[in-house]
Motif scaffolding. Sequence first.
Motif, short mmCIF file in Angstrom:
data_model
loop_
_atom_site.label_atom_id
_atom_site.label_comp_id
_atom_site.label_asym_id
_atom_site.label_seq_id
_atom_site.Cartn_x
_atom_site.Cartn_y
_atom_site.Cartn_z
N TYR A 28 0.80 -1.22 0.00
CA TYR A 28 0.00 0.00 0.00
C TYR A 28 0.84 1.28 0.00
O TYR A 28 0.31 2.36 0.23
CB TYR A 28 -1.01 0.01 1.15
CG TYR A 28 -0.44 -0.14 2.54
CD1 TYR A 28 -0.03 0.97 3.27
CD2 TYR A 28 -0.33 -1.39 3.13
CE1 TYR A 28 0.47 0.84 4.55
CE2 TYR A 28 0.17 -1.53 4.42
CZ TYR A 28 0.57 -0.42 5.12
OH TYR A 28 1.07 -0.54 6.39
N GLU A 29 2.13 1.17 -0.32
CA GLU A 29 2.98 2.36 -0.30
C GLU A 29 2.54 3.41 -1.34
O GLU A 29 2.50 4.60 -1.04
CB GLU A 29 4.46 2.01 -0.49
CG GLU A 29 4.87 1.58 -1.88
CD GLU A 29 4.58 0.13 -2.23
OE1 GLU A 29 4.99 -0.30 -3.32
OE2 GLU A 29 3.96 -0.59 -1.43
N ILE A 30 2.19 2.98 -2.53
CA ILE A 30 1.75 3.92 -3.57
C ILE A 30 0.38 4.49 -3.21
O ILE A 30 0.12 5.68 -3.41
CB ILE A 30 1.71 3.24 -4.96
CG1 ILE A 30 3.09 2.69 -5.34
CG2 ILE A 30 1.19 4.22 -6.02
CD1 ILE A 30 4.19 3.72 -5.40
N ASP A 31 -0.47 3.65 -2.65
CA ASP A 31 -1.79 4.10 -2.22
C ASP A 31 -1.66 5.21 -1.17
O ASP A 31 -2.42 6.18 -1.19
CB ASP A 31 -2.61 2.94 -1.66
CG ASP A 31 -2.81 1.84 -2.68
OD1 ASP A 31 -1.80 1.31 -3.15
OD2 ASP A 31 -3.96 1.51 -2.99
N LEU A 32 -0.71 5.05 -0.25
CA LEU A 32 -0.48 6.08 0.77
C LEU A 32 -0.02 7.39 0.13
O LEU A 32 -0.46 8.47 0.53
CB LEU A 32 0.57 5.63 1.79
CG LEU A 32 0.10 4.74 2.92
CD1 LEU A 32 1.28 4.35 3.80
CD2 LEU A 32 -0.99 5.39 3.74
N ALA A 33 0.85 7.29 -0.86
CA ALA A 33 1.34 8.49 -1.54
C ALA A 33 0.19 9.19 -2.27
O ALA A 33 0.05 10.42 -2.20
CB ALA A 33 2.46 8.14 -2.52
N LEU A 34 -0.65 8.43 -2.96
CA LEU A 34 -1.80 9.01 -3.66
C LEU A 34 -2.80 9.60 -2.68
O LEU A 34 -3.39 10.65 -2.94
CB LEU A 34 -2.47 7.97 -4.56
CG LEU A 34 -1.61 7.42 -5.71
CD1 LEU A 34 -2.33 6.29 -6.42
CD2 LEU A 34 -1.21 8.51 -6.67
N LEU A 35 -2.96 8.95 -1.53
CA LEU A 35 -3.83 9.48 -0.48
C LEU A 35 -3.29 10.81 0.03
O LEU A 35 -4.04 11.78 0.18
CB LEU A 35 -3.96 8.47 0.66
CG LEU A 35 -4.74 8.92 1.90
CD1 LEU A 35 -6.18 9.28 1.54
CD2 LEU A 35 -4.71 7.83 2.97
N ALA A 36 -1.99 10.88 0.27
CA ALA A 36 -1.38 12.12 0.75
C ALA A 36 -1.53 13.24 -0.27
O ALA A 36 -1.82 14.39 0.09
CB ALA A 36 0.10 11.89 1.08
N MET A 37 -1.35 12.93 -1.55
CA MET A 37 -1.53 13.93 -2.60
C MET A 37 -2.97 14.44 -2.62
O MET A 37 -3.21 15.65 -2.74
CB MET A 37 -1.16 13.33 -3.96
CG MET A 37 0.32 13.00 -4.11
SD MET A 37 0.68 11.94 -5.54
CE MET A 37 0.44 13.08 -6.89
N SER A 38 -3.91 13.52 -2.49
CA SER A 38 -5.33 13.90 -2.48
C SER A 38 -5.63 14.80 -1.28
O SER A 38 -6.32 15.82 -1.42
CB SER A 38 -6.21 12.65 -2.43
OG SER A 38 -6.05 11.88 -3.60
N ILE A 39 -5.13 14.42 -0.11
CA ILE A 39 -5.37 15.22 1.09
C ILE A 39 -4.78 16.62 0.94
O ILE A 39 -5.40 17.60 1.34
CB ILE A 39 -4.83 14.50 2.35
CG1 ILE A 39 -5.69 13.26 2.63
CG2 ILE A 39 -4.81 15.42 3.56
CD1 ILE A 39 -5.14 12.34 3.69
#
Length: 135
Positions: A101-112
């Motif tokens: 889920y490392e990429i998912d976390l990065a995309l989540l952070a970008m969205s936030i």
Amino acid sequence: MKKNEIGQAILRVMLGFIFFIHGVDKFRGGINYIVEYFESLGIPGFMAYVVAIIELVGGIALILGIGTRIVAILTALIMVGAIFTAKLSLGLLGVDGMAGYEIDLALLAMSIYLILARKIYLSLDSLMFKKQENN
């Protein structure tokens, strides 16, 4: 034009591009496989269509800068859902060739970041709101 404004625009466009490509891939690769995968996770199959459409249309909207905060909220929800339903058990870096889920976390952070940003720069939204302020 400030560096952080350019950086924010790059982040928004890249996030949009990534989601757009994922949406295209879901439809091109056969959405039925995604429906089956969602159902195997206990998620109603129709949600595969919802996610794919948000990724496809939302990706385009992010690239153009239309409804950025709304789309960012939707992409953040998708990432939280992906992390907790499909990726958490695989760990941060994944196992046996499966992505974590490392990429998912990065995309989540970008969205936030885009949700919390005071102003969305270099976007159609900023052009439209600027014209409304002048009237």
